[in-house]
Scaffold this motif. Structure first.
Motif, PDB file in Angstrom:
ATOM      1  N   UNK A 200      -9.288   4.790   3.334  1.00 39.24           N
ATOM      2  CA  UNK A 200     -10.041   3.561   3.356  1.00 39.24           C
ATOM      3  C   UNK A 200      -9.292   2.474   3.040  1.00 39.24           C
ATOM      4  N   UNK A 201      -8.454   2.501   1.862  1.00 39.02           N
ATOM      5  CA  UNK A 201      -7.460   1.376   1.518  1.00 39.02           C
ATOM      6  C   UNK A 201      -6.875   0.928   2.729  1.00 39.02           C
ATOM      7  N   UNK A 202      -6.249   1.927   3.329  1.00 41.50           N
ATOM      8  CA  UNK A 202      -5.393   1.435   4.440  1.00 41.50           C
ATOM      9  C   UNK A 202      -6.085   0.820   5.759  1.00 41.50           C
ATOM     10  N   UNK A 203      -7.245   1.316   5.799  1.00 36.75           N
ATOM     11  CA  UNK A 203      -8.211   0.579   6.727  1.00 36.75           C
ATOM     12  C   UNK A 203      -8.513  -0.788   6.535  1.00 36.75           C
TER      13      UNK A 203
ATOM     14  N   UNK B   9      -7.713  -4.405   8.535  1.00 34.37           N
ATOM     15  CA  UNK B   9      -8.881  -5.272   8.672  1.00 34.37           C
ATOM     16  C   UNK B   9      -8.597  -6.764   8.371  1.00 34.37           C
ATOM     17  N   UNK B  10      -7.934  -6.811   7.332  1.00 26.79           N
ATOM     18  CA  UNK B  10      -7.500  -8.092   6.300  1.00 26.79           C
ATOM     19  C   UNK B  10      -6.501  -8.588   7.092  1.00 26.79           C
ATOM     20  N   UNK B  11      -5.770  -8.149   8.246  1.00 26.74           N
ATOM     21  CA  UNK B  11      -4.647  -8.638   9.001  1.00 26.74           C
ATOM     22  C   UNK B  11      -3.411  -8.452   8.327  1.00 26.74           C
TER      23      UNK B  11
ATOM     24  N   UNK C   6      -2.031   3.250  14.230  1.00 23.08           N
ATOM     25  CA  UNK C   6      -1.567   1.989  14.837  1.00 23.08           C
ATOM     26  C   UNK C   6      -1.768   0.739  13.628  1.00 23.08           C
ATOM     27  N   UNK C   7      -0.557   0.165  13.678  1.00 22.70           N
ATOM     28  CA  UNK C   7      -0.619  -0.892  12.757  1.00 22.70           C
ATOM     29  C   UNK C   7      -0.248  -0.537  11.288  1.00 22.70           C
ATOM     30  N   UNK C   8      -0.376   0.655  10.804  1.00 21.50           N
ATOM     31  CA  UNK C   8      -0.087   0.978   9.506  1.00 21.50           C
ATOM     32  C   UNK C   8       1.525   0.829   9.056  1.00 21.50           C
ATOM     33  N   UNK C   9       2.498   0.856   9.696  1.00 22.93           N
ATOM     34  CA  UNK C   9       3.797   0.413   9.305  1.00 22.93           C
ATOM     35  C   UNK C   9       4.401  -0.724   9.860  1.00 22.93           C
TER      36      UNK C   9
ATOM     37  N   UNK D  84       6.485  -9.204   0.769  1.00 25.39           N
ATOM     38  CA  UNK D  84       5.058  -9.315   1.150  1.00 25.39           C
ATOM     39  C   UNK D  84       4.808  -8.992   2.463  1.00 25.39           C
ATOM     40  N   UNK D  85       5.505  -8.776   3.243  1.00 21.85           N
ATOM     41  CA  UNK D  85       5.315  -8.344   4.687  1.00 21.85           C
ATOM     42  C   UNK D  85       4.523  -6.913   4.790  1.00 21.85           C
ATOM     43  N   UNK D  86       4.706  -5.932   4.006  1.00 18.51           N
ATOM     44  CA  UNK D  86       3.903  -5.019   3.890  1.00 18.51           C
ATOM     45  C   UNK D  86       3.346  -4.560   2.308  1.00 18.51           C
ATOM     46  N   UNK D  87       2.248  -4.229   2.256  1.00 26.50           N
ATOM     47  CA  UNK D  87       1.733  -4.235   0.852  1.00 26.50           C
ATOM     48  C   UNK D  87       2.045  -2.896   0.064  1.00 26.50           C
ATOM     49  N   UNK D  88       2.364  -1.768   0.853  1.00 20.32           N
ATOM     50  CA  UNK D  88       2.820  -0.426  -0.027  1.00 20.32           C
ATOM     51  C   UNK D  88       4.023   0.197   0.445  1.00 20.32           C
ATOM     52  N   UNK D  89       4.758   0.615  -0.533  1.00 17.53           N
ATOM     53  CA  UNK D  89       5.907   1.101  -0.008  1.00 17.53           C
ATOM     54  C   UNK D  89       5.955   2.544  -0.881  1.00 17.53           C
ATOM     55  N   UNK D  90       5.982   3.865  -0.166  1.00 17.52           N
ATOM     56  CA  UNK D  90       6.455   5.004  -0.756  1.00 17.52           C
ATOM     57  C   UNK D  90       7.890   4.956  -1.042  1.00 17.52           C
ATOM     58  N   UNK D  91       8.151   5.382  -2.343  1.00 16.13           N
ATOM     59  CA  UNK D  91       9.292   5.463  -2.772  1.00 16.13           C
ATOM     60  C   UNK D  91       9.556   6.026  -4.376  1.00 16.13           C
ATOM     61  N   UNK D  92      10.872   5.975  -4.721  1.00 22.61           N
ATOM     62  CA  UNK D  92      10.677   6.522  -6.028  1.00 22.61           C
ATOM     63  C   UNK D  92      11.218   5.550  -6.987  1.00 22.61           C
ATOM     64  N   UNK D  93      11.362   5.862  -8.379  1.00 29.29           N
ATOM     65  CA  UNK D  93      11.534   4.972  -9.562  1.00 29.29           C
ATOM     66  C   UNK D  93      12.669   4.501  -9.344  1.00 29.29           C
TER      67      UNK D  93
END
Length: 420
Positions: free
Chosen positions: A170-173, A177-179, A243-246, A265-274
């Motif tokens: 739901x978060x990613x959706x 939705x907020x562009x 679509x639009x997730x990355x 700030x061009x993407x709000x989440x980044x999967x990565x390690x410490x």
């Protein structure tokens, strides 16, 4: 008589020159009895801090010099050196790696099972990486993997970090939705999604052992697209494929590019390690960074994954084992590791180090460190990893379940002859 005198002058001159050369050489090392131990570093981003800690050690041990070795492609260089019999005195090796396991069994590494400084390590963490019940690596820190997120943007958009998988979907959706773009992904460096894919299956199957029972220890060609666990794995990978997730041009993005995408700030989440935290800090993001672990179906089942990060081994053929042990003993003290932790921020396995977890951006991950929800990389039971990185990235490109299952079987089948 003149000839004898000339010969005497020549001999004394040679003695004087030889003595001068020896004196000159000794001036480089301080004293003739000073021992130099070679420390092979793989934590390039922490090189300056390691150099500082080495100098602190030398101040307390003036007869020992620590030469910190930093080279490009350190992982490949150490393989070449070990195979050539040129093993550094002290080596930063990742304790879950197949290399450490093979080199320990082959006798290249010193048995550290009975070292007194093992008492300085929390929760018997070193024993988790034992090879045939013997300890060959002293893990001083651990890495943890999960998701970095832009907390400032989340707050402005009335979003919160997810605690369950359905909340994550739901978060990613809601972000889209907020562009905004949800994920910053490094399409050219599949290793950055190694943790994502391993945790995807582990959160479905119920843990790391269960995940490896599906992949590594199943029957030959036993990985099936019809398996409910694999269906869950696809579902989690497909979150990135929406679509639009990355970010745009994610396919050509490097690890560095991805960090910049996130910190701008061009993407709000980044999967990565410490390990990414020092690089994030170097970019001076103008927002608050926070983290959360990989969500499972239930809130109390979320997971992180990692292993010993700054972890030290000693060469079995070192001429300076006593001095190498002294250095590792010093490295396992709160004094040394407080300086390291203050710069790195990764969970520290050394007792007595004051960790600022509540104030750390990594708190969402580090609060699971050294618990049963902090899995060890599944590759501890594999004999390679690179093809796994490739098949993960390929699935993001094509979404073909059969192709990925075929690739997984091709990757794991050769390992299965070894059994469990």
């Amino acid at each position: 008589m003149k000839l004898f005198k000339n010969k005497w002058l020549l001999v004394t001159g040679l003695v004087f020159v030889t003595f001068s050369l020896i004196a000159c050489d000794n001036s480089k090392t301080g004293t003739s009895d000073k021992v130099t131990i070679e420390y092979f570093n793989q934590k390039k981003e922490m090189s300056q801090v390691i150099q500082e800690i080495a100098k602190d050690f030398e101040a307390e041990n003036p007869k020992i010099h620590v030469e910190v070795i930093d080279v490009p492609n350190a992982g490949e260089v150490i393989k070449t050196r070990v195979l050539a019999g040129d093993v550094p005195d002290v080596i930063n090796l990742y304790p879950q790696s197949i290399e450490l396991q093979e080199w320990a069994k082959a006798g290249y590494l010193e048995d550290l099972t009975n070292e007194p400084y093992l008492e300085n390590i929390k929760n018997n963490y070193a024993q988790r990486f034992a090879v045939n019940d013997k300890v060959y690596s002293i893990p001083l820190t651990a890495n943890v993997y999960g998701f970095y997120y832009n907390k400032t943007a989340f707050d402005k958009m009335n979003l919160t970090a997810p605690k369950t998988w359905s909340e994550f979907q739901k978060l990613t959706t809601d972000i889209e939705k907020q562009g905004k773009v949800p994920f910053a992904i490094a399409g050219t460096e599949g290793w950055t999604l190694n943790g994502y894919h391993q945790l995807a299956l582990a959160t479905v199957a119920g843990g790391g052992t269960e995940a490896n029972d599906i992949w590594r220890f199943s029957k030959i060609n036993g990985i099936s697209a019809d398996d409910p666990n694999m269906q869950g794995d696809f579902n989690r990978l497909d979150l990135l494929r929406k679509s639009g997730a990355m970010q745009k041009n994610w396919q050509g993005a490097s690890y560095n590019d991805t960090v910049v995408t996130f910190t701008k700030g061009d993407a709000l989440i980044m999967p990565n390690g410490s390990w990414a935290m020092p690089m994030i800090n170097s970019q001076n993001p103008d927002f608050e960074v926070a983290t959360f672990p990989f969500p499972a179906d239930k809130a109390d089942k979320s997971l992180t994954i990692g292993a010993g990060d700054l972890a030290l081994s000693i060469s079995a053929t070192s001429d300076h084992k006593k001095e190498a042990r002294q250095f590792i003993e010093y490295m396992s003290t709160p004094k040394a590791m407080q300086k390291y932790y203050d710069a790195d921020g990764s969970p520290c396995a050394v007792k007595g180090v004051i960790e600022h977890n509540a104030d750390s951006p990594l708190n969402g991950l580090t609060n699971l460190a050294f618990t049963d929800r902090h899995l060890v990389w599944l590759a501890k039971d594999w004999n390679s990893e690179n093809d796994f990185y490739t098949l993960t990235i390929n699935y993001l490109h094509n979404g073909n379940k059969k192709v990925m299952v075929d690739a997984l079987n091709a990757f794991f089948n050769p390992m299965k002859a070894d059994g469990k």
